[in-house]
Each structure stands twice: as C-alpha cells, then as structure tokens.
Design an enzyme around this catalytic site. Structure first.
Site, PDB file in Angstrom:
ATOM      1  N   GLY A  74     -59.467 -18.376 -32.430  1.00  0.00           N
ATOM      2  CA  GLY A  74     -60.605 -19.213 -32.070  1.00  0.00           C
ATOM      3  C   GLY A  74     -60.409 -19.910 -30.732  1.00  0.00           C
ATOM      4  CG  ASP A  75     -57.173 -22.388 -30.434  1.00  0.00           C
ATOM      5  OD1 ASP A  75     -58.096 -23.095 -30.881  1.00  0.00           O
ATOM      6  OD2 ASP A  75     -56.040 -22.333 -30.953  1.00  0.00           O
TER       7      ASP A  75
END
Length: 302
Positions: free
Chosen positions: A250-251
């Site tokens: 997600g990052d």
C-alpha cells in the site's frame, strides 16, 4: 520536495518458517532485517523510482541508528528528531502457514520533541508534498494529524494521508490532496462490509463530501479505484503475479502515484496506473519495488 512522516518507525525482523508451532522452538529458513514504517516505505520506493524525498519522524537508540543507516544505504535523506531515551521499536513478522506479527510499542515522545518535529514541518513551502502515514504511538495525542494539518493549512502544500478510521476521518475538514484507505478500512469507517465497486464508490464519494479531494482505494488482488476531485473515476484490475510479501504494498502504491503524478505533470490516470503497478511490484517481491519492476507491470496495465 516530498516529505514523509513516520511517527513510530521500526526495524522489521522478517522470518520464514516451514511451520510455526506455538510453545515450541521454531527454526527459520529465511531472515531479513529491514527499516519499516509506512512513511519510510514511501520514501524508499520514491528513491527507487528516481524521486527525492525527506523522511521525518522520531528515532531512538540502537535501532534508530540502524534505521538511519539503512536509509543512507538507499540514498534517502532524513531529518528525524532524535529521542534521548528508549529505542525505536522492533517488529517481528513470521511467515509460515499464516502470517503472524508481533509489533513493539516504541519510545516515549515528549512535548518538547513534538515541537522539534513541528519546527521541521514549518519549513515546508508552497508546492511541497507531505505524506502522513501510519499509526500513532500511545505517547502522542490522538489529534496529532489534525494539529499538523491545521498548522500547514492554506499554505499550498499537498498533503497525502494514509491512516485508519478516525485518524483519517478527523482530517478531512482540511481537504487533503489524496487519501488512500483500502476497501476494508473504507467499509469500517461506515460500519459496512463492501463487496461491490458501486458500494466502494458510494462510500468514497462520502469521504469527498466530507472534504477529501482525491480518494485512492486499494483492494489487494482486486485492483484499485480512484475518484478525483474533478468528478472522474478510474478502475484498474491488479496485474497478474504471485503474492510474495504484502508488507509495504500500500505504501508503494502511494509512492508510485506520487511519482506518476509528478512526472506526468498532474495526469491522474497515469498516476493511478503507476500507483497500481508499483504496489503490485512490491507485493510480488521480497523487497520494495524497483523502477524496472514497476515499469514492467505498468506496460501490462497501459
């Protein structure tokens, strides 16, 4: 310039086992120690993609020194506030039949040290981007995200927020440039289990009504959806590949989106596709995505 804030960085001790048995001696067949924390991951992936950023937050002790050492090896500039006591947390991530995580609590952060972080944030200028990502340690007030965004309000700074539930909901009044909940976090904000694109889009539009400008929803193997401030929406299926490591995916999507947005001069569709490609590249690798890996998947999307 892009800045990232990680309030509770960590050293992640990642191990793989054939099987995990509670209460017994377990021997690993793979181990790795990596600097962790959502903002740190964003900075590392940005550097892998060729963009500079400055990592901010708090570090302490021998673990903090190793986190800084790893960032130097990646070529990531950092201006962390150094704490005098305790040590940055250690997280254990054991992967066997299932993934098991044991996360440390992190050091105490005094009001004085908070002020030092605010002093660093005051240097941001119009056109800069700030990424606020991740959880808040128990020694910081629950409204720390709000305090930062109120301090920087009306200064022309693009703020990206990747946080859960109330941390995210409480800052929407400051009109963040981009928020990135996943579909489960989005549903949790409204007490719902979201199963269709229509349901996800409906909830995402409610976040826009509350103040968010652009909403990027990650859905793991189901791809992602982007709703933009000008009313457009985009849907992208996830590229094909074998899931190796979900930590940091997600990052990486956030970093890929920012890279794509910056390099294209503000093209949201390209930024969206670059975000999906970069997030998937990290998920398909033991380490965070490289430029070559992200671009290879981008070609399959575009």
């Amino acid at each position: 310039m892009i800045y990232t804030v990680t309030f509770n960085p960590s050293l992640d001790y990642i191990v793989r086992l054939n099987a995990f048995h509670a209460g017994e001696i377990n021997r690993v067949n793979y181990e790795q120690v990596l600097a962790g924390g959502k903002g740190i991951n964003v900075s590392i992936v940005l550097k892998n993609l060729g963009l500079e950023s400055t990592a901010l937050g708090f570090l302490a002790g021998f673990t903090g020194e190793e986190i800084k050492n790893q960032l130097r090896q990646f070529g990531v500039k950092n201006e962390f506030v150094q704490l005098e006591h305790g040590f940055s947390r250690i997280n254990v991530k054991a992967k066997a039949e299932n993934e098991t995580e044991i996360n440390g609590q992190g050091p105490d952060i005094s009001e004085q040290k908070r002020g030092e972080l605010f002093d660093r944030l005051d240097r941001l200028q119009q056109g800069d981007t700030l990424v606020l990502a991740g959880s808040i340690p128990k020694t910081l007030p629950d409204d720390i995200y709000e305090k930062i965004m109120a301090r920087l309000d009306n200064r022309g700074i693009r703020i990206v927020v990747d946080a859960e539930k109330n941390l995210l909901l409480n800052v929407l009044k400051y009109h963040p440039f981009l928020i990135k909940p996943n579909n489960h976090e989005l549903g949790d904000m409204f007490g719902l289990t979201l199963t269709t694109d229509a349901e996800i889009i409906t909830c995402a539009r409610k976040l826009q009504e509350k103040g968010a400008r652009n909403v990027l929803i990650s859905m793991a193997g189901d791809g992602a959806i982007l709703l933009t401030a000008d009313g457009h929406s985009f849907r992208c299926a996830a590229p094909k590949g074998k899931l190796v490591n979900s930590v940091g995916a997600g990052d990486s999507m956030v970093a890929g989106f920012l890279a794509g947005y910056t390099e294209s001069g503000g093209d949201f569709e390209h930024a969206f596709h670059m975000g999906v490609a970069t997030g998937s590249a990290s998920a398909f690798s033991e380490n965070l995505a490289t430029r070559a890996e992200a671009e290879a998947l981008l070609r399959t999307i575009e």
